[in-house]
Structure formats: C-alpha cells, structure tokens
Design a protein around this motif. Structure first.
Motif, PDB file in Angstrom:
ATOM      1  N   LEU A  19       0.831  -1.206   0.000  1.00  0.00           N
ATOM      2  CA  LEU A  19       0.000   0.000   0.000  1.00  0.00           C
ATOM      3  C   LEU A  19       0.865   1.254   0.000  1.00  0.00           C
ATOM      4  CD1 LEU A  19      -2.669   1.535   0.260  1.00  0.00           C
ATOM      5  CD2 LEU A  19      -2.557   1.129   2.736  1.00  0.00           C
ATOM      6  N   THR A  20       1.869   1.286   0.854  1.00  0.00           N
ATOM      7  CA  THR A  20       2.749   2.455   0.937  1.00  0.00           C
ATOM      8  C   THR A  20       3.505   2.656  -0.375  1.00  0.00           C
ATOM      9  OG1 THR A  20       2.953   2.114   3.324  1.00  0.00           O
ATOM     10  CG2 THR A  20       4.592   3.536   2.273  1.00  0.00           C
ATOM     11  N   THR A  21       3.983   1.555  -0.974  1.00  0.00           N
ATOM     12  CA  THR A  21       4.679   1.634  -2.262  1.00  0.00           C
ATOM     13  C   THR A  21       3.770   2.210  -3.339  1.00  0.00           C
ATOM     14  OG1 THR A  21       6.131  -0.207  -1.716  1.00  0.00           O
ATOM     15  CG2 THR A  21       5.831   0.258  -4.042  1.00  0.00           C
ATOM     16  N   GLN A  22       2.531   1.711  -3.408  1.00  0.00           N
ATOM     17  CA  GLN A  22       1.579   2.229  -4.392  1.00  0.00           C
ATOM     18  C   GLN A  22       1.351   3.723  -4.197  1.00  0.00           C
ATOM     19  OE1 GLN A  22      -2.033  -0.077  -4.075  1.00  0.00           O
ATOM     20  NE2 GLN A  22      -0.986  -1.971  -4.599  1.00  0.00           N
ATOM     21  N   TYR A 134      -8.540  -5.069   5.165  1.00  0.00           N
ATOM     22  CA  TYR A 134      -8.655  -3.715   4.646  1.00  0.00           C
ATOM     23  C   TYR A 134      -7.575  -2.884   5.305  1.00  0.00           C
ATOM     24  CZ  TYR A 134     -10.754   0.690   3.210  1.00  0.00           C
ATOM     25  OH  TYR A 134     -10.973   1.925   2.653  1.00  0.00           O
ATOM     26  N   LEU A 135      -6.679  -2.326   4.479  1.00  0.00           N
ATOM     27  CA  LEU A 135      -5.568  -1.538   5.009  1.00  0.00           C
ATOM     28  C   LEU A 135      -5.721  -0.082   4.598  1.00  0.00           C
ATOM     29  CD1 LEU A 135      -4.309  -4.516   4.073  1.00  0.00           C
ATOM     30  CD2 LEU A 135      -2.359  -3.502   5.195  1.00  0.00           C
ATOM     31  N   THR A 136      -5.383   0.809   5.520  1.00  0.00           N
ATOM     32  CA  THR A 136      -5.410   2.235   5.229  1.00  0.00           C
ATOM     33  C   THR A 136      -4.086   2.857   5.654  1.00  0.00           C
ATOM     34  OG1 THR A 136      -6.481   2.669   7.366  1.00  0.00           O
ATOM     35  CG2 THR A 136      -7.914   2.521   5.443  1.00  0.00           C
ATOM     36  N   LEU A 137      -3.550   3.699   4.782  1.00  0.00           N
ATOM     37  CA  LEU A 137      -2.349   4.464   5.124  1.00  0.00           C
ATOM     38  C   LEU A 137      -2.839   5.663   5.925  1.00  0.00           C
ATOM     39  CD1 LEU A 137       0.662   5.060   4.945  1.00  0.00           C
ATOM     40  CD2 LEU A 137       0.269   6.077   2.708  1.00  0.00           C
ATOM     41  N   GLN A 138      -2.692   5.580   7.241  1.00  0.00           N
ATOM     42  CA  GLN A 138      -3.237   6.593   8.141  1.00  0.00           C
ATOM     43  C   GLN A 138      -2.388   7.853   8.208  1.00  0.00           C
ATOM     44  OE1 GLN A 138      -6.212   6.447   9.921  1.00  0.00           O
ATOM     45  NE2 GLN A 138      -6.570   4.667   8.648  1.00  0.00           N
ATOM     46  N   GLU A 139      -1.066   7.660   8.162  1.00  0.00           N
ATOM     47  CA  GLU A 139      -0.177   8.806   8.326  1.00  0.00           C
ATOM     48  C   GLU A 139       1.163   8.503   7.673  1.00  0.00           C
ATOM     49  OE1 GLU A 139       1.381  11.677  11.968  1.00  0.00           O
ATOM     50  OE2 GLU A 139       0.460   9.764  12.452  1.00  0.00           O
ATOM     51  N   TYR A 140       1.728   9.508   7.045  1.00  0.00           N
ATOM     52  CA  TYR A 140       3.055   9.385   6.444  1.00  0.00           C
ATOM     53  C   TYR A 140       3.867  10.567   6.940  1.00  0.00           C
ATOM     54  CZ  TYR A 140       6.735   8.410   3.110  1.00  0.00           C
ATOM     55  OH  TYR A 140       7.942   8.082   2.543  1.00  0.00           O
TER      56      TYR A 140
END
Length: 151
Positions: A19-22, A134-140
């Motif tokens: 997910l982070t890579t995408q 279900y994965l969510t990128l919450q914070e970067y």
C-alpha cells in the motif's frame, strides 16, 4: 477449532508495504528497493524523487502496519532510538553498496498503516483491500527522524 498454518494468513507487513509503495508511486516517487537488507537490518522501502530544484532525494521508509487497538500506539513505539540507530546503520551500508547515491540528500520517513478484518470507511491517504483485510495508510511522516551514522 481448525488450526491453520502460518502460510494460511497473509503477510500483513508486506501488504502494508504494498500500500505504501503504491501511494509513493502515485505521488511521484521511484521505488528502488523493497525489503533491502544487510547484516545490520532491513529497510522496508528505499525510494527516490527529484524535488522542484532538480535535486534527487533518497528516502528510507519504515512501514509500521498494525491492527486497530494495538499495544504500541499504531507502531509509533516501535520507532524508538534503538530502531532508528539500526535503520541508520542499514542506510549507511546501502550507501556504501551504492556509492553513486551517497551524495544524495537522505531522509528517514515512517508510514503508519492500519489493518482491519472488515471494510470500514476512514479518512486515509490511501487504502488497499486484500485477502479479507482492509488496510489504510493513516499517516506518512517525511523526515521522521534525523540521519546519523554514529548512533
């Protein structure tokens, strides 16, 4: 009660990295390596991008994927000073292995991914559904900590 082998369950950490890579690709980063490792440790994602001035920036990205209600504040407690030092040593080894990148400005980013068994609506930078999760990128957090080889 059925017992499943560990291979029955998806690698949640790898899904969080996917997910982070995408997401990084979608905002203009080029992914150089995934799970780059040496004797000091492993870096989840190594990416580069040219900034507005034409300078190439190198990002060493640590991804923390956690379920809701976890014990370590969504992965924040896992980025303590010992982990930072390990990432710095591993990054130094990467730069020694790829000296053509040694002069690039470097930073250490951290991505926090939330993983749930069921789909819920949430405010997220990006999301991914795979293998019933279900994965969510919450914070970067760009430049989450300072680069130091001496740690």
């Amino acid at each position: 009660m059925a017992h499943h082998s560990s291979s029955h369950y998806p690698d949640i950490g790898a899904l969080g990295e996917d997910l982070t890579t995408q997401w990084l690709k979608s905002i203009g980063w080029t992914i150089l390596h995934r799970r780059w490792h040496c004797r000091w440790g492993e870096i989840d994602i190594i990416a580069e991008r040219e900034d507005d001035s034409g300078t190439v920036i190198l990002a060493f990205v640590e991804v923390k994927t956690r379920s809701t209600g976890n014990w370590d504040a969504g992965g924040r407690m896992a980025i303590a000073l010992p982990k930072q030092a390990k990432l710095c040593r591993t990054a130094a080894m990467f730069l020694a292995t790829f000296p053509q990148k040694a002069d690039y400005p470097c930073r250490f980013d951290v991505a926090f991914v939330c993983c749930q068994r069921k789909i819920t609506q949430a405010n997220a930078l990006a999301n991914l559904s795979a293998s019933g999760y279900y994965l969510t990128l919450q914070e970067y957090i760009p430049a989450a900590f300072e680069y130091s080889i001496d740690n």
